[in-house]
Design a protein around this motif. Structure first.
Motif, mmCIF file in Angstrom:
data_model
loop_
_atom_site.group_PDB
_atom_site.id
_atom_site.type_symbol
_atom_site.label_atom_id
_atom_site.label_comp_id
_atom_site.label_asym_id
_atom_site.label_seq_id
_atom_site.Cartn_x
_atom_site.Cartn_y
_atom_site.Cartn_z
ATOM 1 N N PHE A 36 1.687 -3.751 10.932
ATOM 2 C CA PHE A 36 2.177 -3.274 9.761
ATOM 3 C C PHE A 36 2.889 -1.905 10.096
ATOM 4 C CE2 PHE A 36 0.881 -0.153 6.384
ATOM 5 C CZ PHE A 36 1.151 -0.626 5.303
ATOM 6 N N ASP A 58 16.399 -4.185 -2.076
ATOM 7 C CA ASP A 58 15.061 -4.390 -2.376
ATOM 8 C C ASP A 58 14.174 -4.711 -0.984
ATOM 9 O OD1 ASP A 58 15.977 -3.901 -5.100
ATOM 10 O OD2 ASP A 58 15.856 -6.180 -5.520
ATOM 11 N N MET A 59 13.058 -4.627 -1.130
ATOM 12 C CA MET A 59 12.193 -4.877 0.084
ATOM 13 C C MET A 59 10.839 -5.108 -0.296
ATOM 14 S SD MET A 59 13.148 -2.025 3.129
ATOM 15 C CE MET A 59 13.587 -0.597 1.931
ATOM 16 N N ASP A 60 10.442 -6.470 0.226
ATOM 17 C CA ASP A 60 8.963 -6.707 -0.288
ATOM 18 C C ASP A 60 8.234 -6.723 1.345
ATOM 19 O OD1 ASP A 60 9.949 -7.565 -2.584
ATOM 20 O OD2 ASP A 60 9.823 -9.398 -2.453
ATOM 21 N N ILE A 61 7.105 -5.719 1.135
ATOM 22 C CA ILE A 61 6.446 -5.673 2.521
ATOM 23 C C ILE A 61 5.241 -6.453 2.473
ATOM 24 C CG2 ILE A 61 5.178 -3.983 3.854
ATOM 25 C CD1 ILE A 61 6.755 -1.857 2.526
ATOM 26 N N PHE B 36 15.312 6.401 -4.562
ATOM 27 C CA PHE B 36 15.095 5.740 -3.689
ATOM 28 C C PHE B 36 14.184 6.502 -2.651
ATOM 29 C CE2 PHE B 36 16.402 3.534 0.205
ATOM 30 C CZ PHE B 36 15.776 2.162 0.101
ATOM 31 N N GLU B 37 14.788 7.569 -2.202
ATOM 32 C CA GLU B 37 14.173 8.543 -1.245
ATOM 33 C C GLU B 37 12.725 8.789 -1.653
ATOM 34 O OE1 GLU B 37 17.571 8.821 -2.330
ATOM 35 O OE2 GLU B 37 17.996 8.072 -0.322
ATOM 36 N N ILE B 40 10.676 5.847 -1.043
ATOM 37 C CA ILE B 40 10.295 5.676 0.348
ATOM 38 C C ILE B 40 9.261 6.589 1.134
ATOM 39 C CG2 ILE B 40 11.180 5.652 2.595
ATOM 40 C CD1 ILE B 40 12.259 3.230 1.117
ATOM 41 N N VAL B 43 5.991 5.332 -0.225
ATOM 42 C CA VAL B 43 5.630 4.102 0.759
ATOM 43 C C VAL B 43 5.101 4.804 2.075
ATOM 44 C CG1 VAL B 43 6.507 2.211 2.168
ATOM 45 C CG2 VAL B 43 7.311 2.402 -0.201
ATOM 46 N N ASN B 44 5.684 5.706 2.731
ATOM 47 C CA ASN B 44 5.130 6.287 4.057
ATOM 48 C C ASN B 44 3.697 6.950 3.823
ATOM 49 O OD1 ASN B 44 7.103 5.681 6.297
ATOM 50 N ND2 ASN B 44 8.214 6.835 4.531
ATOM 51 N N ALA B 47 1.359 3.983 3.571
ATOM 52 C CA ALA B 47 1.321 3.572 4.819
ATOM 53 C C ALA B 47 0.237 4.335 5.523
ATOM 54 C CB ALA B 47 2.782 3.609 5.754
ATOM 55 N N ALA B 50 -3.352 3.483 4.165
ATOM 56 C CA ALA B 50 -3.362 2.268 4.400
ATOM 57 C C ALA B 50 -4.076 2.147 6.081
ATOM 58 C CB ALA B 50 -2.164 1.429 4.367
ATOM 59 N N PRO B 57 -1.842 -2.656 1.702
ATOM 60 C CA PRO B 57 -1.431 -3.328 0.372
ATOM 61 C C PRO B 57 -0.126 -4.024 0.757
ATOM 62 C CG PRO B 57 -1.430 -0.990 0.264
ATOM 63 C CD PRO B 57 -1.929 -1.271 1.648
ATOM 64 N N ASP B 58 0.246 -4.868 -0.096
ATOM 65 C CA ASP B 58 1.527 -5.385 -0.354
ATOM 66 C C ASP B 58 2.474 -4.395 -1.398
ATOM 67 O OD1 ASP B 58 1.029 -7.805 0.988
ATOM 68 O OD2 ASP B 58 0.585 -8.985 -0.738
ATOM 69 N N MET B 59 3.659 -4.269 -0.893
ATOM 70 C CA MET B 59 4.492 -3.127 -1.659
ATOM 71 C C MET B 59 5.879 -3.913 -1.772
ATOM 72 S SD MET B 59 3.789 0.439 0.075
ATOM 73 C CE MET B 59 3.685 0.110 1.862
ATOM 74 N N ASP B 60 6.442 -3.876 -3.082
ATOM 75 C CA ASP B 60 7.691 -4.479 -3.453
ATOM 76 C C ASP B 60 8.416 -3.216 -3.957
ATOM 77 O OD1 ASP B 60 6.506 -6.914 -2.829
ATOM 78 O OD2 ASP B 60 6.479 -7.400 -5.170
ATOM 79 N N ILE B 61 9.636 -2.984 -3.158
ATOM 80 C CA ILE B 61 10.429 -1.660 -3.289
ATOM 81 C C ILE B 61 11.786 -2.060 -4.163
ATOM 82 C CG2 ILE B 61 11.702 0.235 -2.347
ATOM 83 C CD1 ILE B 61 10.081 -0.387 0.155
ATOM 84 N N ARG B 62 11.868 -1.627 -5.379
ATOM 85 C CA ARG B 62 12.937 -1.764 -6.188
ATOM 86 C C ARG B 62 13.637 -0.653 -6.590
ATOM 87 N NH1 ARG B 62 11.687 -5.801 -4.145
ATOM 88 N NH2 ARG B 62 11.308 -7.798 -5.124
ATOM 89 N N PHE B 63 14.429 -0.176 -5.530
ATOM 90 C CA PHE B 63 15.259 1.285 -5.857
ATOM 91 C C PHE B 63 14.008 2.345 -5.850
ATOM 92 C CE2 PHE B 63 18.060 4.434 -8.148
ATOM 93 C CZ PHE B 63 18.815 4.707 -6.927
#
Lengths: 95, 95
Positions: A36, A58-61, B36-37, B40, B43-44, B47, B50, B57-63
């Protein structure tokens, strides 16, 4: 700004990106890592290149996998911007 | 290690997480940001929490949006670990 590529142009451009697949109006690659943390490091690398290019994939983690989906939403399809960024993203992992 | 929660336990636990929805064997929240920034950065933050929890967790980033999907894959369903982490993730954005 790039314009929408034709089906023929896409078919030609994707030849230079063997790890990527065309899926509908996008190109997609799944990047796989050991864990991860490495996946998140990669996401940050993508984010940096995305900011430089002002083009945001787009990003799917999914734990150690990151699915990257590139499309030019503002144009409603694939443009050279997508193929240019894909090529740059490949440099993050490929020697 | 937590065990799978019953439908009744899930119904009770989700009451404490008003921003989250139960979707199949997962709980889901879409976090929205200015750009977007910021997405992100979030997301960090996820992380880090996590890694602390050893629960990813799963994460889907869309802008500017991040869809977070929590489920305990090793158990095949929702456990207290998911609800605990969801509560911690909420602290990243909610005052």
């Amino acid at each position: 700004m790039s314009s929408i590529l034709s089906a023929k142009e896409i078919k030609e451009a994707i030849k230079d990106l063997p790890e990527w697949d065309v899926e509908g109006k996008a190109i997609v690659r799944v990047f796989e890592f050991d864990d991860f943390e490495q996946a998140i490091d990669f996401v940050n690398g993508v984010a940096e290149l995305a900011a430089d290019a002002d083009h945001h994939p787009d990003m799917d983690i999914r734990f150690n996998k990151v699915r990257v989906i590139l499309s030019t939403h503002s144009k409603g399809g694939l443009t050279e911007d997508d193929f240019d960024l894909a090529e740059r993203l490949d440099t993050l992992v490929d020697a």
